[in-house]
Write a protein that holds these residues in place. Sequence first.
Motif, PDB file in Angstrom:
ATOM      1  N   LEU A  36      -6.482  17.545 -11.335  1.00 49.04           N
ATOM      2  CA  LEU A  36      -5.885  17.424  -9.713  1.00 49.04           C
ATOM      3  C   LEU A  36      -6.094  16.003  -9.183  1.00 49.04           C
ATOM      4  N   GLN A  37      -7.471  15.736  -9.437  1.00 53.74           N
ATOM      5  CA  GLN A  37      -7.616  14.330  -8.862  1.00 53.74           C
ATOM      6  C   GLN A  37      -6.972  13.292  -9.990  1.00 53.74           C
ATOM      7  N   GLY A  38      -6.946  13.453 -10.920  1.00 58.48           N
ATOM      8  CA  GLY A  38      -6.076  12.600 -12.003  1.00 58.48           C
ATOM      9  C   GLY A  38      -4.652  12.613 -11.559  1.00 58.48           C
ATOM     10  N   ILE A  39      -4.005  13.745 -11.069  1.00 59.71           N
ATOM     11  CA  ILE A  39      -2.507  13.599 -10.762  1.00 59.71           C
ATOM     12  C   ILE A  39      -2.250  13.014  -9.339  1.00 59.71           C
ATOM     13  N   LEU A  40      -3.118  12.999  -8.557  1.00 58.15           N
ATOM     14  CA  LEU A  40      -3.260  12.366  -7.292  1.00 58.15           C
ATOM     15  C   LEU A  40      -3.419  10.815  -7.569  1.00 58.15           C
ATOM     16  N   THR A  41      -4.309  10.357  -8.523  1.00 59.24           N
ATOM     17  CA  THR A  41      -4.463   9.121  -8.679  1.00 59.24           C
ATOM     18  C   THR A  41      -3.205   8.588  -9.360  1.00 59.24           C
ATOM     19  N   LEU A  42      -2.474   9.339 -10.234  1.00 56.12           N
ATOM     20  CA  LEU A  42      -1.052   8.742 -10.664  1.00 56.12           C
ATOM     21  C   LEU A  42      -0.110   8.753  -9.698  1.00 56.12           C
ATOM     22  N   LEU A  43      -0.232   9.562  -8.793  1.00 56.19           N
ATOM     23  CA  LEU A  43       0.923   9.823  -7.771  1.00 56.19           C
ATOM     24  C   LEU A  43       0.909   8.290  -6.917  1.00 56.19           C
ATOM     25  N   LYS A  44      -0.388   7.441  -6.994  1.00 53.38           N
ATOM     26  CA  LYS A  44      -0.328   6.269  -6.416  1.00 53.38           C
ATOM     27  C   LYS A  44       0.079   5.159  -7.260  1.00 53.38           C
ATOM     28  N   GLU A  45       0.507   5.375  -8.329  1.00 58.36           N
ATOM     29  CA  GLU A  45       0.668   4.215  -9.255  1.00 58.36           C
ATOM     30  C   GLU A  45       2.208   3.960  -9.213  1.00 58.36           C
ATOM     31  N   ARG A  46       2.754   2.813  -8.882  1.00 57.99           N
ATOM     32  CA  ARG A  46       4.113   2.517  -9.059  1.00 57.99           C
ATOM     33  C   ARG A  46       5.109   2.991  -9.996  1.00 57.99           C
ATOM     34  N   ALA A  47       4.406   2.592 -11.205  1.00 60.59           N
ATOM     35  CA  ALA A  47       5.145   3.026 -12.394  1.00 60.59           C
ATOM     36  C   ALA A  47       5.320   4.608 -12.323  1.00 60.59           C
ATOM     37  N   PHE A  48       4.406   5.334 -12.141  1.00 56.81           N
ATOM     38  CA  PHE A  48       4.524   6.657 -12.154  1.00 56.81           C
ATOM     39  C   PHE A  48       5.596   7.320 -11.335  1.00 56.81           C
ATOM     40  N   GLN A  49       5.520   6.623 -10.169  1.00 53.88           N
ATOM     41  CA  GLN A  49       6.264   6.967  -9.104  1.00 53.88           C
ATOM     42  C   GLN A  49       7.889   6.779  -9.255  1.00 53.88           C
ATOM     43  N   LEU A  50       7.908   5.610  -9.878  1.00 55.83           N
ATOM     44  CA  LEU A  50       9.423   5.411 -10.237  1.00 55.83           C
ATOM     45  C   LEU A  50       9.779   6.399 -11.332  1.00 55.83           C
ATOM     46  N   GLU A  51       9.052   6.700 -12.526  1.00 52.35           N
ATOM     47  CA  GLU A  51       9.610   7.503 -13.527  1.00 52.35           C
ATOM     48  C   GLU A  51       9.802   8.954 -12.912  1.00 52.35           C
ATOM     49  N   LEU A  52       9.020   9.449 -11.949  1.00 52.22           N
ATOM     50  CA  LEU A  52       9.249  10.554 -11.200  1.00 52.22           C
ATOM     51  C   LEU A  52      10.433  10.811 -10.407  1.00 52.22           C
ATOM     52  N   LEU A  53      10.942   9.587 -10.048  1.00 53.85           N
ATOM     53  CA  LEU A  53      12.145   9.349  -9.182  1.00 53.85           C
ATOM     54  C   LEU A  53      13.213   9.636 -10.263  1.00 53.85           C
ATOM     55  N   PHE A  54      13.191   9.394 -11.424  1.00 52.78           N
ATOM     56  CA  PHE A  54      14.389   9.721 -12.479  1.00 52.78           C
ATOM     57  C   PHE A  54      14.281  11.059 -13.106  1.00 52.78           C
ATOM     58  N   ILE A  55      12.981  11.348 -13.593  1.00 47.33           N
ATOM     59  CA  ILE A  55      12.668  12.424 -14.111  1.00 47.33           C
ATOM     60  C   ILE A  55      12.768  13.787 -13.443  1.00 47.33           C
TER      61      ILE A  55
END
Length: 115
Positions: A15-34
Amino acid sequence: MKKKYNLFKNASYALQGILTLLKERAFQLELLFIIPLLALLFFLDLSALQKSIMAASLIFILITEALNTAVEYTVDLVTDEWHEFAKRAKDTASAAVFFSLVQAAVIWGINLFLS
């Protein structure tokens, strides 16, 4: 002495790793499409197998992005100076994300346009 496996502690690390990823711009952009593409799957007239493969291709993008982020953090931990091997490590991890994006595009293209 063998360490005791603790499912809840390990889940909290994830869960800590997921929260870290959610702060990453690239991950956010990918989620925006996925996320919208995953939702779209419910409305497509395709087989369950096709939808599963298409969903898996999108999740694979997130997996490779997580590994890419881990490589970047590790390289940054080891050195803050420019080094050819550090660049190669980061570029190679980034290439994995690119390949996962291409794979997803091919899978979606085949299933949407050739079915």
